[in-house]
Design a protein around this motif. Structure first.
Motif, PDB file in Angstrom:
ATOM      1  N   PRO A  62       0.785  -1.232   0.000  1.00 33.43           N
ATOM      2  CA  PRO A  62       0.000   0.000   0.000  1.00 33.43           C
ATOM      3  C   PRO A  62       0.821   1.288   0.000  1.00 33.43           C
ATOM      4  CG  PRO A  62      -0.128  -1.122   2.132  1.00 33.43           C
ATOM      5  CD  PRO A  62       0.520  -2.071   1.183  1.00 33.43           C
ATOM      6  N   ASP A  63       2.062   1.218   0.430  1.00 31.04           N
ATOM      7  CA  ASP A  63       2.877   2.433   0.510  1.00 31.04           C
ATOM      8  C   ASP A  63       3.724   2.682  -0.739  1.00 31.04           C
ATOM      9  OD1 ASP A  63       1.917   2.885   3.107  1.00 31.04           O
ATOM     10  OD2 ASP A  63       3.500   1.618   3.973  1.00 31.04           O
ATOM     11  N   VAL A  64       3.650   1.781  -1.703  1.00 30.88           N
ATOM     12  CA  VAL A  64       4.477   1.919  -2.908  1.00 30.88           C
ATOM     13  C   VAL A  64       3.637   2.514  -4.038  1.00 30.88           C
ATOM     14  CG1 VAL A  64       5.896   0.691  -4.603  1.00 30.88           C
ATOM     15  CG2 VAL A  64       5.890  -0.049  -2.216  1.00 30.88           C
ATOM     16  N   PRO A  65       4.045   3.669  -4.592  1.00 32.15           N
ATOM     17  CA  PRO A  65       3.260   4.279  -5.671  1.00 32.15           C
ATOM     18  C   PRO A  65       3.279   3.442  -6.940  1.00 32.15           C
ATOM     19  CG  PRO A  65       5.316   5.480  -5.343  1.00 32.15           C
ATOM     20  CD  PRO A  65       5.214   4.478  -4.231  1.00 32.15           C
ATOM     21  N   VAL A  66       2.260   3.640  -7.777  1.00 30.58           N
ATOM     22  CA  VAL A  66       2.095   2.871  -9.006  1.00 30.58           C
ATOM     23  C   VAL A  66       1.923   3.816 -10.188  1.00 30.58           C
ATOM     24  CG1 VAL A  66       0.761   1.097 -10.217  1.00 30.58           C
ATOM     25  CG2 VAL A  66       0.892   1.059  -7.702  1.00 30.58           C
ATOM     26  N   ILE A  67       2.722   3.624 -11.217  1.00 33.55           N
ATOM     27  CA  ILE A  67       2.495   4.290 -12.497  1.00 33.55           C
ATOM     28  C   ILE A  67       1.936   3.232 -13.432  1.00 33.55           C
ATOM     29  CG2 ILE A  67       3.526   5.481 -14.465  1.00 33.55           C
ATOM     30  CD1 ILE A  67       5.653   6.572 -12.636  1.00 33.55           C
ATOM     31  N   SER A  68       0.708   3.450 -13.892  1.00 32.45           N
ATOM     32  CA  SER A  68       0.020   2.480 -14.736  1.00 32.45           C
ATOM     33  C   SER A  68      -0.446   3.162 -16.014  1.00 32.45           C
ATOM     34  CB  SER A  68      -1.179   1.895 -13.978  1.00 32.45           C
ATOM     35  OG  SER A  68      -1.746   0.816 -14.684  1.00 32.45           O
ATOM     36  N   GLU A  69      -0.409   2.427 -17.120  1.00 29.96           N
ATOM     37  CA  GLU A  69      -0.588   3.050 -18.430  1.00 29.96           C
ATOM     38  C   GLU A  69      -1.871   3.851 -18.568  1.00 29.96           C
ATOM     39  OE1 GLU A  69      -0.450   2.177 -23.197  1.00 29.96           O
ATOM     40  OE2 GLU A  69      -0.795   0.487 -21.873  1.00 29.96           O
ATOM     41  N   ALA A  81       9.854   7.766  -6.129  1.00 33.08           N
ATOM     42  CA  ALA A  81      11.232   7.942  -5.667  1.00 33.08           C
ATOM     43  C   ALA A  81      12.007   6.663  -5.936  1.00 33.08           C
ATOM     44  CB  ALA A  81      11.237   8.313  -4.178  1.00 33.08           C
ATOM     45  N   GLU A  82      12.577   6.075  -4.880  1.00 25.77           N
ATOM     46  CA  GLU A  82      13.454   4.923  -5.070  1.00 25.77           C
ATOM     47  C   GLU A  82      12.701   3.649  -5.434  1.00 25.77           C
ATOM     48  OE1 GLU A  82      13.595   6.859  -2.352  1.00 25.77           O
ATOM     49  OE2 GLU A  82      15.458   7.958  -2.692  1.00 25.77           O
ATOM     50  N   LYS A  83      11.427   3.567  -5.043  1.00 22.34           N
ATOM     51  CA  LYS A  83      10.701   2.304  -5.196  1.00 22.34           C
ATOM     52  C   LYS A  83       9.294   2.589  -5.710  1.00 22.34           C
ATOM     53  CE  LYS A  83       9.892  -1.897  -2.412  1.00 22.34           C
ATOM     54  NZ  LYS A  83      10.071  -2.488  -1.067  1.00 22.34           N
ATOM     55  N   PHE A  84       8.928   1.959  -6.832  1.00 22.81           N
ATOM     56  CA  PHE A  84       7.579   2.136  -7.373  1.00 22.81           C
ATOM     57  C   PHE A  84       7.247   0.993  -8.324  1.00 22.81           C
ATOM     58  CE2 PHE A  84      10.442   4.265 -10.273  1.00 22.81           C
ATOM     59  CZ  PHE A  84       9.923   4.064 -11.546  1.00 22.81           C
ATOM     60  N   PHE A  85       5.964   0.823  -8.568  1.00 29.07           N
ATOM     61  CA  PHE A  85       5.497  -0.165  -9.530  1.00 29.07           C
ATOM     62  C   PHE A  85       5.268   0.492 -10.884  1.00 29.07           C
ATOM     63  CE2 PHE A  85       3.901  -2.243  -5.590  1.00 29.07           C
ATOM     64  CZ  PHE A  85       4.413  -3.519  -5.778  1.00 29.07           C
ATOM     65  N   LEU A  86       5.521  -0.286 -11.944  1.00 27.61           N
ATOM     66  CA  LEU A  86       5.137   0.081 -13.298  1.00 27.61           C
ATOM     67  C   LEU A  86       4.211  -1.008 -13.829  1.00 27.61           C
ATOM     68  CD1 LEU A  86       8.524   1.379 -14.770  1.00 27.61           C
ATOM     69  CD2 LEU A  86       6.375   2.673 -14.763  1.00 27.61           C
ATOM     70  N   VAL A  87       3.066  -0.604 -14.354  1.00 28.43           N
ATOM     71  CA  VAL A  87       2.041  -1.558 -14.774  1.00 28.43           C
ATOM     72  C   VAL A  87       1.559  -1.239 -16.178  1.00 28.43           C
ATOM     73  CG1 VAL A  87      -0.316  -2.366 -14.336  1.00 28.43           C
ATOM     74  CG2 VAL A  87       1.245  -1.999 -12.413  1.00 28.43           C
ATOM     75  N   ASP A  88       1.556  -2.249 -17.019  1.00 28.89           N
ATOM     76  CA  ASP A  88       0.833  -2.171 -18.286  1.00 28.89           C
ATOM     77  C   ASP A  88      -0.197  -3.296 -18.225  1.00 28.89           C
ATOM     78  OD1 ASP A  88      -0.168  -1.981 -20.822  1.00 28.89           O
ATOM     79  OD2 ASP A  88       1.778  -1.727 -21.789  1.00 28.89           O
ATOM     80  N   PRO A  89      -1.455  -2.956 -17.956  1.00 32.29           N
ATOM     81  CA  PRO A  89      -2.449  -4.003 -17.719  1.00 32.29           C
ATOM     82  C   PRO A  89      -2.745  -4.862 -18.944  1.00 32.29           C
ATOM     83  CG  PRO A  89      -3.505  -1.856 -17.878  1.00 32.29           C
ATOM     84  CD  PRO A  89      -2.024  -1.608 -17.843  1.00 32.29           C
ATOM     85  N   LEU A  90      -2.539  -4.283 -20.133  1.00 31.24           N
ATOM     86  CA  LEU A  90      -2.726  -5.044 -21.373  1.00 31.24           C
ATOM     87  C   LEU A  90      -1.730  -4.496 -22.391  1.00 31.24           C
ATOM     88  CD1 LEU A  90      -4.014  -7.050 -23.251  1.00 31.24           C
ATOM     89  CD2 LEU A  90      -5.984  -5.552 -23.489  1.00 31.24           C
ATOM     90  N   ASP A  91      -0.550  -5.086 -22.413  1.00 33.51           N
ATOM     91  CA  ASP A  91       0.497  -4.668 -23.340  1.00 33.51           C
ATOM     92  C   ASP A  91       0.282  -5.411 -24.654  1.00 33.51           C
ATOM     93  OD1 ASP A  91       2.815  -3.578 -24.405  1.00 33.51           O
ATOM     94  OD2 ASP A  91       4.074  -5.193 -23.641  1.00 33.51           O
ATOM     95  N   GLY A  92       0.171  -4.647 -25.728  1.00 39.10           N
ATOM     96  CA  GLY A  92      -0.125  -5.266 -27.010  1.00 39.10           C
ATOM     97  C   GLY A  92      -1.606  -5.175 -27.343  1.00 39.10           C
TER      98      GLY A  92
END
Length: 259
Positions: A62-69, A81-92
């Motif tokens: 819950p404390d880790v930010p998420v950048i999602s497409e 900052a130092e720790k975050f998620f990157l999400v592509d929920p449907l790549d392609g």
């Protein structure tokens, strides 16, 4: 000995599987697509999978930010900052619309600019790949409710008779063609989405050059799998590809993925 995912990685695998199941439910319907502001397509599957993944990550970390497409496309980009998620929920999404099966769910954790953990799930192909720093990388098949049997991923040395090069199905450009003239190529194959990284991790290919624009969420999960399998991704200028490039709008320079 085949690698075993950590509890954290298992939680990402489970989340990708749930999102993939929802994508496949929509894949079986007469779905429609629309264009976003950047003229790239989006479907209800992209949006449904993202909703599932964002809710799941909020419980896992819950404390880790998420950048999602899709959220990013709507202007919702948190400070990271130092720790975050990157999400592509449907790549392609183009592959999803054309129904060739080569689309993936991508979830990655970035630490200090490096993809430290990632899962890539191709639900139509029933193949799932994961890689985690200090835990290795593996792939398996998701068949019904059975847990996957994990097989180790490890890159191979470049074959003496030339490289198997995997390139984008939808985004081949002149710069790629020019690069291929500088490499001893045994065979050239196309693949959609982040599967290209995974094919190198699985010793099914050797090089993936990409000179056109990609976004960080397109590449981070596949990059994590490849790193954990012993591979690398370098920019065309030479340094390793890194993440958290806010000044660039989170897009990537040209890069080459290899063993």
């Amino acid at each position: 000995m085949n690698p075993v995912p950590s509890p954290f990685m298992q939680s990402l695998i489970d989340l990708a599987a749930v999102a993939g199941a929802e994508i496949m439910a929509i894949y079986a319907t007469d779905f429609s697509a629309k264009d976003k502001g950047d003229l790239t397509p989006v479907t209800e599957a992209d949006e449904a999978a993202e909703k599932i993944i964002l809710a799941g990550l909020a419980k896992i970390s819950p404390d880790v930010p998420v950048i999602s497409e899709e959220a990013a496309s709507a202007g919702k980009i948190p400070a990271v900052a130092e720790k975050f998620f990157l999400v592509d929920p449907l790549d392609g999404t183009k592959e999803f619309i054309s129904k060739n099966g080569e689309f993936t769910v991508n979830i990655a954790l970035v630490e200090n600019g490096i993809p430290a953990a990632g899962v890539v799930y191709a639900p139509a192909l029933k193949r799932i790949f994961w890689g985690e720093k200090d835990h290795g990388a593996a792939h398996g098949s998701i068949e019904g409710d059975d847990a996957p049997v994990w097989n180790t991923l490890a890159v191979r040395s470049l074959p003496a008779d030339g490289a198997t090069v995997v390139a984008s199905r939808s985004h081949r450009d002149q710069a790629t063609e020019d690069y291929l003239k500088t490499v001893k190529v045994k065979s050239l194959c196309s693949a959609g989405s982040s599967l290209k990284f995974c094919l190198i991790a699985a010793a099914e290919a050797d090089l993936y050059p990409r000179f056109g624009r990609t976004m960080e969420w397109d590449t981070a999960a596949g990059h994590a799998v490849l790193l954990a399998a012993g591979g690398k991704v370098v920019t065309v200028e030479g340094p390793d590809l890194t993440y958290g490039k806010r000044a660039r709008g989170y897009d990537n320079p040209g890069f080459i993925a290899s063993a």
